[in-house]
Scaffold this motif. Sequence first.
Motif, PDB file in Angstrom:
ATOM      1  N   VAL A  83       0.856  -1.176   0.000  1.00  0.00           N
ATOM      2  CA  VAL A  83       0.000   0.000   0.000  1.00  0.00           C
ATOM      3  C   VAL A  83       0.895   1.230   0.000  1.00  0.00           C
ATOM      4  O   VAL A  83       1.884   1.276   0.743  1.00  0.00           O
ATOM      5  N   ASP A  84       0.571   2.221  -0.833  1.00  0.00           N
ATOM      6  CA  ASP A  84       1.377   3.438  -0.862  1.00  0.00           C
ATOM      7  C   ASP A  84       0.920   4.421   0.204  1.00  0.00           C
ATOM      8  O   ASP A  84      -0.013   4.142   0.978  1.00  0.00           O
ATOM      9  N   GLN A  85       1.554   5.581   0.247  1.00  0.00           N
ATOM     10  CA  GLN A  85       1.253   6.575   1.281  1.00  0.00           C
ATOM     11  C   GLN A  85      -0.151   7.159   1.164  1.00  0.00           C
ATOM     12  O   GLN A  85      -0.662   7.745   2.105  1.00  0.00           O
ATOM     13  N   SER A  86      -0.788   6.984   0.008  1.00  0.00           N
ATOM     14  CA  SER A  86      -2.158   7.471  -0.198  1.00  0.00           C
ATOM     15  C   SER A  86      -3.193   6.373   0.013  1.00  0.00           C
ATOM     16  O   SER A  86      -4.358   6.553  -0.310  1.00  0.00           O
ATOM     17  N   ASP A  87      -2.773   5.211   0.509  1.00  0.00           N
ATOM     18  CA  ASP A  87      -3.634   4.048   0.753  1.00  0.00           C
ATOM     19  C   ASP A  87      -4.116   3.360  -0.520  1.00  0.00           C
ATOM     20  O   ASP A  87      -5.086   2.605  -0.488  1.00  0.00           O
ATOM     21  N   ASN A  88      -3.454   3.592  -1.652  1.00  0.00           N
ATOM     22  CA  ASN A  88      -3.747   2.841  -2.860  1.00  0.00           C
ATOM     23  C   ASN A  88      -3.114   1.462  -2.721  1.00  0.00           C
ATOM     24  O   ASN A  88      -2.028   1.323  -2.161  1.00  0.00           O
ATOM     25  N   VAL A  89      -3.788   0.432  -3.231  1.00  0.00           N
ATOM     26  CA  VAL A  89      -3.347  -0.952  -3.091  1.00  0.00           C
ATOM     27  C   VAL A  89      -2.687  -1.408  -4.390  1.00  0.00           C
ATOM     28  O   VAL A  89      -3.235  -1.205  -5.479  1.00  0.00           O
ATOM     29  N   TYR A  90      -1.515  -2.043  -4.260  1.00  0.00           N
ATOM     30  CA  TYR A  90      -0.777  -2.586  -5.398  1.00  0.00           C
ATOM     31  C   TYR A  90      -0.653  -4.087  -5.202  1.00  0.00           C
ATOM     32  O   TYR A  90      -0.286  -4.545  -4.119  1.00  0.00           O
ATOM     33  N   VAL A  91      -0.942  -4.853  -6.266  1.00  0.00           N
ATOM     34  CA  VAL A  91      -0.950  -6.307  -6.166  1.00  0.00           C
ATOM     35  C   VAL A  91      -0.069  -6.911  -7.257  1.00  0.00           C
ATOM     36  O   VAL A  91      -0.180  -6.538  -8.427  1.00  0.00           O
ATOM     37  N   ALA A  92       0.785  -7.866  -6.847  1.00  0.00           N
ATOM     38  CA  ALA A  92       1.516  -8.684  -7.815  1.00  0.00           C
ATOM     39  C   ALA A  92       0.550  -9.786  -8.249  1.00  0.00           C
ATOM     40  O   ALA A  92       0.305 -10.742  -7.507  1.00  0.00           O
ATOM     41  N   ASP A  93      -0.023  -9.620  -9.425  1.00  0.00           N
ATOM     42  CA  ASP A  93      -1.016 -10.541  -9.980  1.00  0.00           C
ATOM     43  C   ASP A  93      -0.251 -11.603 -10.766  1.00  0.00           C
ATOM     44  O   ASP A  93      -0.099 -11.518 -11.982  1.00  0.00           O
ATOM     45  N   LEU A 138      -0.199 -14.876 -11.950  1.00  0.00           N
ATOM     46  CA  LEU A 138      -0.473 -15.663 -13.154  1.00  0.00           C
ATOM     47  C   LEU A 138      -1.064 -14.842 -14.291  1.00  0.00           C
ATOM     48  O   LEU A 138      -1.237 -15.354 -15.399  1.00  0.00           O
ATOM     49  N   ASN A 139      -1.352 -13.561 -14.040  1.00  0.00           N
ATOM     50  CA  ASN A 139      -1.668 -12.632 -15.129  1.00  0.00           C
ATOM     51  C   ASN A 139      -0.424 -11.851 -15.528  1.00  0.00           C
ATOM     52  O   ASN A 139      -0.487 -11.023 -16.438  1.00  0.00           O
ATOM     53  N   HIS A 140       0.691 -12.063 -14.820  1.00  0.00           N
ATOM     54  CA  HIS A 140       1.998 -11.485 -15.159  1.00  0.00           C
ATOM     55  C   HIS A 140       1.937  -9.961 -15.227  1.00  0.00           C
ATOM     56  O   HIS A 140       2.389  -9.335 -16.188  1.00  0.00           O
ATOM     57  N   ARG A 141       1.395  -9.375 -14.148  1.00  0.00           N
ATOM     58  CA  ARG A 141       1.215  -7.923 -14.137  1.00  0.00           C
ATOM     59  C   ARG A 141       1.176  -7.399 -12.696  1.00  0.00           C
ATOM     60  O   ARG A 141       0.994  -8.152 -11.753  1.00  0.00           O
ATOM     61  N   ILE A 142       1.323  -6.073 -12.586  1.00  0.00           N
ATOM     62  CA  ILE A 142       1.129  -5.369 -11.325  1.00  0.00           C
ATOM     63  C   ILE A 142      -0.093  -4.485 -11.515  1.00  0.00           C
ATOM     64  O   ILE A 142      -0.188  -3.734 -12.491  1.00  0.00           O
ATOM     65  N   VAL A 143      -1.034  -4.579 -10.575  1.00  0.00           N
ATOM     66  CA  VAL A 143      -2.286  -3.846 -10.683  1.00  0.00           C
ATOM     67  C   VAL A 143      -2.424  -2.913  -9.486  1.00  0.00           C
ATOM     68  O   VAL A 143      -2.111  -3.284  -8.357  1.00  0.00           O
ATOM     69  N   ARG A 144      -2.883  -1.687  -9.760  1.00  0.00           N
ATOM     70  CA  ARG A 144      -3.107  -0.702  -8.702  1.00  0.00           C
ATOM     71  C   ARG A 144      -4.604  -0.435  -8.570  1.00  0.00           C
ATOM     72  O   ARG A 144      -5.296  -0.221  -9.562  1.00  0.00           O
ATOM     73  N   ASN A 161       7.176 -12.164 -15.616  1.00  0.00           N
ATOM     74  CA  ASN A 161       6.911 -13.587 -15.643  1.00  0.00           C
ATOM     75  C   ASN A 161       6.746 -14.061 -14.201  1.00  0.00           C
ATOM     76  O   ASN A 161       7.715 -14.290 -13.496  1.00  0.00           O
ATOM     77  N   THR A 162       5.510 -14.126 -13.782  1.00  0.00           N
ATOM     78  CA  THR A 162       5.119 -14.574 -12.447  1.00  0.00           C
ATOM     79  C   THR A 162       5.696 -13.675 -11.348  1.00  0.00           C
ATOM     80  O   THR A 162       6.474 -14.121 -10.512  1.00  0.00           O
ATOM     81  N   PRO A 163       5.311 -12.400 -11.325  1.00  0.00           N
ATOM     82  CA  PRO A 163       5.761 -11.527 -10.235  1.00  0.00           C
ATOM     83  C   PRO A 163       5.204 -12.018  -8.905  1.00  0.00           C
ATOM     84  O   PRO A 163       4.046 -12.434  -8.829  1.00  0.00           O
ATOM     85  N   LEU A 191      10.163 -15.709 -12.347  1.00  0.00           N
ATOM     86  CA  LEU A 191      10.660 -16.648 -13.356  1.00  0.00           C
ATOM     87  C   LEU A 191      11.548 -16.003 -14.410  1.00  0.00           C
ATOM     88  O   LEU A 191      12.096 -16.700 -15.268  1.00  0.00           O
ATOM     89  N   ASN A 192      11.737 -14.684 -14.333  1.00  0.00           N
ATOM     90  CA  ASN A 192      12.766 -14.018 -15.130  1.00  0.00           C
ATOM     91  C   ASN A 192      14.042 -13.857 -14.314  1.00  0.00           C
ATOM     92  O   ASN A 192      15.022 -13.313 -14.816  1.00  0.00           O
ATOM     93  N   HIS A 193      14.014 -14.264 -13.048  1.00  0.00           N
ATOM     94  CA  HIS A 193      15.192 -14.233 -12.176  1.00  0.00           C
ATOM     95  C   HIS A 193      15.782 -12.829 -12.084  1.00  0.00           C
ATOM     96  O   HIS A 193      16.985 -12.626 -12.219  1.00  0.00           O
ATOM     97  N   ARG A 194      14.905 -11.854 -11.828  1.00  0.00           N
ATOM     98  CA  ARG A 194      15.354 -10.465 -11.747  1.00  0.00           C
ATOM     99  C   ARG A 194      14.429  -9.656 -10.842  1.00  0.00           C
ATOM    100  O   ARG A 194      13.320 -10.076 -10.516  1.00  0.00           O
ATOM    101  N   VAL A 195      14.905  -8.499 -10.458  1.00  0.00           N
ATOM    102  CA  VAL A 195      14.094  -7.511  -9.759  1.00  0.00           C
ATOM    103  C   VAL A 195      14.024  -6.301 -10.678  1.00  0.00           C
ATOM    104  O   VAL A 195      15.065  -5.804 -11.125  1.00  0.00           O
TER     105      VAL A 195
END
Length: 109
Positions: free
Chosen positions: A33-43, A45-51, A76-78, A95-99
Amino acid sequence: MKIVLGTKQTWLAAGGSLGADANQLNSPRGVTVDQSDNVYVADSLNHRIVRWLVGATIGTVIAGDRGKGSKSYQLNTPRDLQFDQDGNLYVADTLNHRVQKFIIDKSAC
């Protein structure tokens, strides 16, 4: 789900059903959660970050969502994510072995 400590208040903060639409998640793994209370999710199997902005019923993809892959704009699978003190988002791209580091547009929040 968001739970207010010390109370019995709970409500849906993000997702709610399986899928790839803007109001759905597929194997969510990391949440922050950011400082404004917005929620961020590592989705994962959809291979994405959603806010999800506060009070929103649908999310906005801010990273990934162009299919699973290893290009700089793909994930790839965050599995986890975290903000630094400057508001940059770091994603464990498993699965990309990176940050990966993403600079978030705060004008949309």
